[in-house]
Design an enzyme around this catalytic site. Structure first.
Site, PDB file in Angstrom:
ATOM      1  N   GLY A  31      -1.562  10.975   7.222  1.00  0.00           N
ATOM      2  CA  GLY A  31      -2.885  11.092   6.632  1.00  0.00           C
ATOM      3  C   GLY A  31      -3.917  11.611   7.603  1.00  0.00           C
ATOM      4  N   VAL A  72      -8.164   2.270  18.224  1.00  0.00           N
ATOM      5  CA  VAL A  72      -9.428   1.706  17.751  1.00  0.00           C
ATOM      6  C   VAL A  72      -9.264   0.199  17.646  1.00  0.00           C
ATOM      7  CG1 VAL A  72     -10.982   1.530  15.779  1.00  0.00           C
ATOM      8  CG2 VAL A  72     -10.221   3.770  16.572  1.00  0.00           C
ATOM      9  N   CYS A 105       6.578   2.939   0.839  1.00  0.00           N
ATOM     10  CA  CYS A 105       7.826   3.377   0.199  1.00  0.00           C
ATOM     11  C   CYS A 105       8.602   2.210  -0.394  1.00  0.00           C
ATOM     12  CB  CYS A 105       8.710   4.141   1.180  1.00  0.00           C
ATOM     13  SG  CYS A 105      10.105   4.951   0.363  1.00  0.00           S
ATOM     14  N   LYS A 153       1.466   4.409  -1.266  1.00  0.00           N
ATOM     15  CA  LYS A 153       1.899   4.265   0.119  1.00  0.00           C
ATOM     16  C   LYS A 153       3.176   5.085   0.362  1.00  0.00           C
ATOM     17  CE  LYS A 153      -0.441  -0.061   1.226  1.00  0.00           C
ATOM     18  NZ  LYS A 153      -1.566   0.216   0.353  1.00  0.00           N
ATOM     19  N   THR A 154       3.055   6.403   0.110  1.00  0.00           N
ATOM     20  CA  THR A 154       4.149   7.334   0.382  1.00  0.00           C
ATOM     21  C   THR A 154       3.564   8.613   0.967  1.00  0.00           C
ATOM     22  OG1 THR A 154       4.130   8.531  -1.729  1.00  0.00           O
ATOM     23  CG2 THR A 154       5.392   6.470  -1.665  1.00  0.00           C
ATOM     24  N   ALA A 155       4.411   9.406   1.613  1.00  0.00           N
ATOM     25  CA  ALA A 155       3.959  10.680   2.182  1.00  0.00           C
ATOM     26  C   ALA A 155       3.490  11.629   1.085  1.00  0.00           C
ATOM     27  CB  ALA A 155       5.072  11.320   3.006  1.00  0.00           C
ATOM     28  N   ALA A 156       4.170  11.619  -0.058  1.00  0.00           N
ATOM     29  CA  ALA A 156       3.773  12.497  -1.158  1.00  0.00           C
ATOM     30  C   ALA A 156       2.388  12.122  -1.678  1.00  0.00           C
ATOM     31  CB  ALA A 156       4.799  12.425  -2.285  1.00  0.00           C
ATOM     32  N   ASP A 213      -1.508   4.744   3.823  1.00  0.00           N
ATOM     33  CA  ASP A 213      -1.096   3.355   3.640  1.00  0.00           C
ATOM     34  C   ASP A 213      -2.258   2.373   3.651  1.00  0.00           C
ATOM     35  OD1 ASP A 213       1.484   4.317   3.626  1.00  0.00           O
ATOM     36  OD2 ASP A 213       1.956   3.678   5.669  1.00  0.00           O
ATOM     37  N   CYS A 241       9.026   9.120  -5.334  1.00  0.00           N
ATOM     38  CA  CYS A 241      10.117   8.408  -4.683  1.00  0.00           C
ATOM     39  C   CYS A 241      11.425   9.115  -4.996  1.00  0.00           C
ATOM     40  CB  CYS A 241      10.182   6.957  -5.167  1.00  0.00           C
ATOM     41  SG  CYS A 241      11.565   6.034  -4.457  1.00  0.00           S
TER      42      CYS A 241
END
Length: 450
Positions: free
Chosen positions: A61, A125, A212, A358-361, A350, A393
Site C-alpha cells: 500500500g 513510526v 488473506c 486485507k489482500t494485495a488485490a 491491512d 482470493c
C-alpha cells in the site's frame, strides 16, 4: 499505456514458448483478480503543490501510494517512512509453504520500488499525532505533514497464543506460513515430513481480522493434496478448526469449501479458537462455546491473532468503538478510505478498518481511490471515486488447480472474466494466475502502473 502494458507482459512471459499457454498467461496477468491495468497516473496532468505528504509503511500500500502521488504531483514533498530494507511479496508465502516456490521468490529490496524524488526514512513510526499533524519516529524525530497516508500493515501476535514461540516454526510439527519467507520454507519442510508419514494434521484461523483469510483454507487443501500424491492420505486425519460458524465470509464460497472438504474427508470443527499449544506433548488447546478442548497433532499450522501496529492502535486514528476497536484498526470511511475524524489522513491496505480488503488485490483498488481524493483536496476539487470492497482470493484447492474468488462489500461475486472463468470452479488457469501472473501485476502496482 496499452503499449507499456504489452511490454510488461512480454517481459514477464516472453520465455513461454507455447503460443496458446503464453496467451493464457498474458490474459491472466492483464486482468488478474480485478487488477486489470487501467490508465495510470502518468496520463493525467500533474497538480502543482508544495504540500508535504507523509506515507507510513513501505509495503504494498505504501509503495503504491508513493508511486501514484509522485506521478500526479509536481513540487510536493513526499516522505516514506519504514525501516524494512526487504520487500516481501506476501501473496507468495503460501506457494513457498507448499514447496512450489523457493523463499527467494518472495524477497526483493524496498529501494527497487521507491520513485525518484521520494524521501525514504529508514526508521519506524512510534507515534502518530493527528491533532498536531505530525508523526514521531522511534529515534525521536518529529515530522510534520499536510497529508498523511497510513499503510502500516498489521502485527502478527504469536505471543497471544500461550506456549507458542516464533522460534518453534519448522520444529515439533509446527508450521506457520505467515511469519516470514524463512518461516514459510520451514513450514514446508515440516508439512512435507508430515505428508511422508501421515498422522493428525490440525489447521485453523484466528478470531481476529486477518490478511488473506483464504490462506488457512489453501494450506489445508495443499496439505491434503501432498498426502494424496505420496499415497499417504489413508494414513492421515485432517481437521480444520473454523473460528466461527462458517468457513469463509462469503456464504456461497463457504458452502463450496464445505462441500470440497466433505468430498476430501477433511473434518471441520466450528467455533474453535486456538488458545495455547504444548509443543512437547503436541497438544493444542482450543476455546469453544462450552469451554476448552484439547486436540493432539502430528502437524499443526498455526496462524496467530493479528492486530494493528502499536503506533496506530495507541493513537486517536483507531476505531473508538465497534467491531474493529479492540484490534486497533483505523477508522476510515469504507468508500473513500479517508479518516472519519481527520480529513487529511487516509488509511489503505491491512490497517484500514473496513469490512473487506486485507489482500494485495484490494490494495490495488484502494490506493487509487485514496490518492484521487487526496490530490483533489490539494487541487481544491472533489472526487466521486469509491472503493466498493473489491477483494480477490485465488483459492488454491490442489496443486495445479484453484478457484478465482472475487467479491465486494456486499458479498457479491464480481468476476473479472465473466463467461470465461467460473469463480467457483477448480481451474488450471486460476492456478496459473496465482503462481505466474499475479507477481508481475503486483510489481506494476508497486510502481503505480496498475
Amino acid at each position: 499505456m496499452k503499449k507499456e502494458r504489452n511490454i510488461l507482459l512480454d517481459e514477464a512471459f516472453g520465455s513461454v514458448s507455447d503460443p496458446r499457454r503464453r496467451a493464457v498467461l498474458m490474459l491472466s496477468a492483464a486482468g488478474l483478480a480485478g487488477v486489470a491495468l487501467k490508465p495510470g497516473p502518468a496520463t493525467a496532468e500533474k497538480v502543482r503543490s508544495q504540500a508535504h505528504i507523509v506515507v507510513v509503511g513501505a509495503g504494498a500500500g505504501g509503495l503504491a501510494a508513493a508511486s501514484r502521488l509522485s506521478s500526479l504531483l509536481d513540487g510536493a514533498k513526499i516522505t516514506l517512512i519504514d525501516a524494512r530494507k526487504r520487500h516481501l511479496y506476501q501473496p507468495g508465502f503460501t506457494l513457498v509453504g507448499a514447496g512450489v516456490k523457493q523463499k527467494e521468490y518472495v524477497i526483493s529490496e524496498t529501494a527497487e520500488y521507491i520513485p525518484a524524488g521520494v524521501e525514504w526514512l529508514e526508521t519506524r513510526v512510534a507515534e502518530i499525532d493527528p491533532d498536531g499533524n505530525k508523526v514521531v519516529t522511534e529515534t525521536g524525530q518529529s515530522i510534520a505533514y499536510d497529508f498523511l497516508v497510513v499503510a502500516a500493515g498489521l502485527q502478527l501476535e504469536y505471543s497471544l497464543i500461550e506456549g507458542m514461540d516464533e522460534s518453534l516454526i519448522g520444529k515439533e510439527g509446527i508450521g506457520s506460513i505467515y511469519h516470514s519467507p524463512e518461516g514459510a520454507q520451514a513450514t514446508w519442510q515440516a508439512m512435507s515430513a508430515f505428508a511422508d508419514k501421515g498422522g493428525r494434521g490440525i489447521f485453523l484461523r484466528p478470531a481476529t481480522e486477518m490478511k488473506c483469510a483464504g490462506a488457512p483454507l489453501k494450506y489445508t487443501f495443499l496439505t491434503d493434496d501432498h498426502l494424496v500424491r505420496r499415497g499417504n492420505r489413508g494414513k492421515a486425519e485432517i481437521v480444520y478448526n473454523a473460528n466461527n460458524k462458517v468457513l469463509f465470509s462469503v456464504p456461497i464460497v463457504s458452502e463450496k469449501v464445505r462441500m470440497l472438504f466433505r468430498e476430501r474427508g477433511i473434518r471441520v470443527n466450528y467455533e474453535r479458537v486456538l488458545q495455547s499449544i504444548d509443543p512437547g506433548r503436541r497438544i493444542a488447546t482450543f476455546r469453544t462455546p462450552d469451554g476448552t478442548e484439547e486436540q493432539d497433532y502430528d502437524f499443526i499450522h498455526v496462524i496467530p491473532p493479528m492486530r494493528a501496529p502499536d503506533a496506530v492502535r495507541n493513537s486517536p486514528l483507531r476505531w473508538q468503538d465497534g467491531a474493529w476497536a479492540d484490534e486497533g484498526w483505523m477508522e476510515v470511511d469504507k468508500g473513500t478510505l479517508r479518516h472519519a475524524r481527520y480529513p487529511n489522513v487516509f488509511g489503505v491496505g491491512d490497517i484500514a478498518g473496513v469490512p473487506k480488503g486485507k489482500t494485495a488485490a484490494s490494495v490495488k483498488w484502494q490506493v487509487p481511490v485514496a490518492v484521487e481524493h487526496l490530490v483533489a483536496d490539494i487541487a481544491g476539487k472533489t472526487s466521486d471515486a469509491l472503493y466498493e470492497g473489491y477483494t480477490s482470493c485465488p483459492l488454491i484447492t490442489r496443486l495445479g488447480r484453484a478457484m478465482l474468488v472475487e467479491f465486494d462489500y456486499e458479498n457479491n461475486l464480481v468476476p473479472s472474466f465473466p463467461g470465461v472463468i467460473a469463480p467457483l470452479e477448480e481451474l488450471w488457469v486460476s492456478w496459473v494466475m496465482k503462481t505466474m501472473a499475479l507477481k508481475p501485476t503486483y510489481i506494476s502496482m508497486l510502481r503505480g502502473r496498475a
